[in-house]
Design a protein around this motif. Structure first.
Motif, PDB file in Angstrom:
ATOM      1  N   LEU A  20     -29.640  16.527  16.361  1.00 43.32           N
ATOM      2  CA  LEU A  20     -28.700  15.434  16.623  1.00 43.32           C
ATOM      3  C   LEU A  20     -29.416  14.241  17.242  1.00 43.32           C
ATOM      4  CD1 LEU A  20     -25.673  17.531  17.873  1.00 43.32           C
ATOM      5  CD2 LEU A  20     -25.715  16.067  15.832  1.00 43.32           C
TER       6      LEU A  20
ATOM      7  N   TRP B  95     -27.965  10.291   8.604  1.00 45.07           N
ATOM      8  CA  TRP B  95     -26.998   9.681   9.513  1.00 45.07           C
ATOM      9  C   TRP B  95     -26.001   8.798   8.793  1.00 45.07           C
ATOM     10  CZ3 TRP B  95     -26.374   4.457  10.418  1.00 45.07           C
ATOM     11  CH2 TRP B  95     -27.356   3.632   9.878  1.00 45.07           C
TER      12      TRP B  95
ATOM     13  N   ALA C 137     -22.320  12.012  15.402  1.00 45.99           N
ATOM     14  CA  ALA C 137     -23.435  12.745  16.011  1.00 45.99           C
ATOM     15  C   ALA C 137     -23.426  12.657  17.532  1.00 45.99           C
ATOM     16  CB  ALA C 137     -24.765  12.235  15.459  1.00 45.99           C
TER      17      ALA C 137
ATOM     18  N   GLU D  30     -20.730  14.967  18.929  1.00 46.90           N
ATOM     19  CA  GLU D  30     -21.157  16.357  18.770  1.00 46.90           C
ATOM     20  C   GLU D  30     -22.281  16.697  19.746  1.00 46.90           C
ATOM     21  OE1 GLU D  30     -21.111  20.213  17.558  1.00 46.90           O
ATOM     22  OE2 GLU D  30     -19.656  18.641  17.122  1.00 46.90           O
ATOM     23  N   ALA D  31     -23.200  15.782  19.962  1.00 43.97           N
ATOM     24  CA  ALA D  31     -24.298  16.026  20.904  1.00 43.97           C
ATOM     25  C   ALA D  31     -23.755  16.244  22.309  1.00 43.97           C
ATOM     26  CB  ALA D  31     -25.292  14.866  20.884  1.00 43.97           C
TER      27      ALA D  31
END
Length: 106
Positions: free
Chosen positions: A41, A52, A70, A73-74
């Protein structure tokens, strides 16, 4: 293929101890997977990854630009990793029933 070990593998190796119960081993392995996921990520967020941005043809030939979430989610993965590491440490802590922690009642 690079012979460099992943940070996830390094974490698993550093947290694994002989005789660990399977329930603890599963937590350690999952923590390692999350570290590798976070590295991926991070590559996406820093522009080092090619995935991406995606272009998709929509109705009537219109182009739709989709950017994956991203960063969200990270953040979620980092939170889960933190929880896993706390749980692993808690399970490794020796049982000190003789000593009362005044914070236990809070």
């Amino acid at each position: 293929m690079s012979d460099k070990r992943s940070r996830g593998r390094e974490l698993v190796d550093s947290l694994t101890e002989p005789g660990d119960p399977l329930s603890l081993t599963v937590l350690v392995v999952e923590a390692g997977r999350i570290v590798d996921r976070l590295d991926t990520l991070d590559a996406v967020l820093s522009g080092d990854a090619e995935t991406w941005l995606r272009l998709a043809e929509g109705r009537e030939g219109a182009i739709t630009v989709r950017v994956d979430s991203a960063l969200t989610e990270a953040r979620q993965q980092a939170s889960v990793l933190r929880q896993l590491l706390v749980e692993i440490a808690r399970r490794r802590k020796p049982d000190d029933d003789d000593e009362d922690d005044p914070l236990d009642d809070l």
